[in-house]
Design a protein around this motif. Structure first.
Motif, short mmCIF file in Angstrom:
data_model
loop_
_atom_site.label_atom_id
_atom_site.label_comp_id
_atom_site.label_asym_id
_atom_site.label_seq_id
_atom_site.Cartn_x
_atom_site.Cartn_y
_atom_site.Cartn_z
N LYS A 108 4.34 10.96 1.86
CA LYS A 108 5.37 11.33 2.83
C LYS A 108 5.56 12.84 2.86
N GLU A 137 1.24 7.94 5.57
CA GLU A 137 2.38 7.08 5.24
C GLU A 137 1.95 5.69 4.76
N SER A 138 0.76 5.24 5.20
CA SER A 138 0.30 3.89 4.82
C SER A 138 -0.01 3.79 3.34
N THR A 148 0.81 -1.22 0.00
CA THR A 148 0.00 0.00 0.00
C THR A 148 0.85 1.27 0.00
N GLU A 149 2.08 1.18 0.50
CA GLU A 149 2.94 2.35 0.53
C GLU A 149 3.31 2.84 -0.87
N ASN A 150 3.03 2.04 -1.90
CA ASN A 150 3.30 2.44 -3.29
C ASN A 150 2.07 3.02 -3.98
N GLY A 180 1.80 5.80 1.19
CA GLY A 180 2.99 6.34 0.54
C GLY A 180 3.05 7.84 0.44
#
Length: 513
Positions: A324, A319-320, A265-267, A322
């Protein structure tokens, strides 16, 4: 699958998503998206409709050669010619999948196919068995499945599984169903089809009533274990179920939705930006998960709560997905190392030549702006990754003066050769568009011209979106620059490059599924 609650994510951004008005992608753009989808962790990528055009075939074939972990799929109608073309394109894939389909609703069989129910059942048996003899992984779809008579649907599914289909997709082709209805439909198919245990059931929901994500989740609750979806929910008409919304619903509400996926999920944010850039389809600010306002808080009450505990108004962290907040502020004194680190923070890994082009443009921009924001850098990188466009603007001169004719003179590199075009018009933007239109012939009509600022401040880059239409085909162009006139001309050229690709395509009938 050993985990009974593991849901397969089947991404159709490159096939159904590209059927969005204006969303045509070049081969290089499709490869970039495919690479990003593999990094995102999707299980299956529907890379195109191989028989639709030589361009679609080439895209499926190149992606099949390239991907190492993700299954690569091509759509095919219930005809041996379609299936042969799909298999030819998919042959190099580590995990190929043929996805064949035919309509099963009374309306589609009568009005579109002009076939009897018996003829449709015969076509299912023939096409699926033929595909299975070529490829071990075969998916079959009953187009307009949610408007198909139940008993006929059960029979069709039984025949498809018996013929070798390993995945059965029940599409809500026109976005007609509702969550409870769809859930019960999937449950009834599994219950009433004798060999249903030999296949995985799949959803493919369109968003005409705004229910695509809810319907997809309901189908999983009913026993489906594959969801077909797209990045940003793009697709025909109102679009498809949005991958990011489904995946984050499972992650955030795992207490009520105890399902897992392989998506990193960060992507998500990075992939969303890429798809938006290459298709020219902007993400609305209030779009769930990836919209600009998804994690923004303006209300005083909300801000007060956020300062005390972010959980008061955020059910997931930025952040979860992506998103930032980097402390690395970029300006004209920033060097190569800092710029490369910033790119890594934003999720970009550029080859040396791509990096130097982007760095040079960053330095030029930094000379004109006090602060360069993340959004500015994303725009620079996205523009510079279009290095395979046939036409590129290399110079410009605009005249806008009271009492004189407004004009635009543009220098371009076209297939490696330099050419200059000039035109007068009703303002410099009109002049630029007229000059550029003369390069491609035909009569592309301007449907949309939209400008907005990438960041805040009077020195912000202007981000321009252009939509052109010709003979029922639409393309979007997208570009950013601190000069609105330059951004406009570059966006128009980006649209023309896509129009040249679109002109080569002759889509077959029955393209939706």
């Amino acid at each position: 699958m050993t985990d009974k609650n593991r849901v397969i994510i089947f991404d159709t951004t490159l096939r159904d998503g590209e059927q969005s008005p204006g969303a045509s992608m070049t081969l290089e753009e499709k490869i970039r998206v495919a690479d990003a989808l593999e990094e995102l962790g999707v299980d299956v990528i529907e890379a195109g409709f191989a028989i639709a055009s030589n361009g679609d075939f080439e895209a499926v074939n190149e992606i099949a050669k390239r991907l190492k972990n993700t299954s690569v799929c091509s759509l095919a109608r219930a005809s041996r010619k379609d299936i042969d073309r799909a298999w030819e394109a998919l042959r190099p894939a580590v995990r190929p999948r043929i996805h064949t389909f035919i309509s099963t609703s009374p309306l589609h069989m009568r009005a579109k196919l002009q076939m009897t129910p018996e003829e449709v059942l015969e076509a299912i048996a023939d096409s699926v068995s033929y595909a299975r003899n070529l490829c071990e992984d075969v998916e079959w779809s009953c187009e307009d499945g949610t408007r198909t008579e139940p008993d006929f649907l059960y029979k069709a599914v039984e025949i498809a599984i018996k013929a070798g289909a390993t995945t059965i997709n029940v599409p809500d082709t026109v976005g007609y169903t509702t969550p409870e209805e769809y859930k019960v439909m999937i449950q009834n198919i599994i219950k009433n089809v004798p060999n249903s245990d030999k296949a995985i059931f799949s959803t493919h929901c369109h968003n005409d009533l705004g229910l695509a994500v809810a319907n997809s989740i309901a189908a999983v609750q009913g026993g489906a274990r594959q969801i077909e979806c797209t990045i940003n929910g793009i697709g025909e008409r109102a679009g498809n179920a949005a991958l990011e919304e489904i995946v984050m619903a499972f992650r955030t509400r795992n207490d009520m939705l105890p399902y897992t996926t392989g998506v990193v999920t960060e992507n998500i944010t990075r992939t969303s930006h890429l798809v938006s850039s290459v298709t020219g389809l902007a993400v609305q600010n209030n779009k769930a998960i990836v919209g600009a306002n998804a994690f923004a808080h303006e209300s005083g009450i909300h801000q007060d709560g956020m300062l005390k505990d972010a959980g008061t108004y955020e059910i997931m962290t930025p952040e979860s997905v992506g998103l930032k907040k980097s402390s690395l502020v970029m300006g004209k004194h920033s060097g190569r190392h800092a710029f490369r680190e910033k790119l890594k923070d934003l999720g970009y890994e550029l080859a040396d030549n791509e990096f130097m082009r982007a760095f040079t443009e960053f330095k030029d921009l930094a000379d004109r702006k006090k602060t360069v924001y993340d959004e500015d850098i994303i725009s620079i990188v996205d523009d510079n990754l279009r290095d395979n466009d046939r036409m590129k603007i290399t110079g410009w001169k605009f005249v806008c003066e009271k009492g004189k004719a407004n004009s635009a003179e543009l220098e371009l590199e076209i297939d490696g050769e330099t050419k200059t075009v000039f035109s007068e018009g009703n303002g410099p933007v009109d002049a630029a568009f007229k000059a550029l239109r003369s390069l491609v012939g035909g009569e592309p009509h301007l449907q949309l011209y939209q400008v907005h600022a990438v960041t805040r401040g009077t020195d912000a880059q202007a981000e321009v979106t252009v939509r052109l239409e010709e003979d029922g085909k639409t393309v979007n162009g997208h570009a950013a620059h601190t000069d609105t006139l330059v951004a406009s001309a570059k966006a128009y050229v980006n649209a023309l490059n896509k129009l040249l690709v679109k002109r080569e395509k002759t889509a077959p009938e029955e393209m939706s599924a």
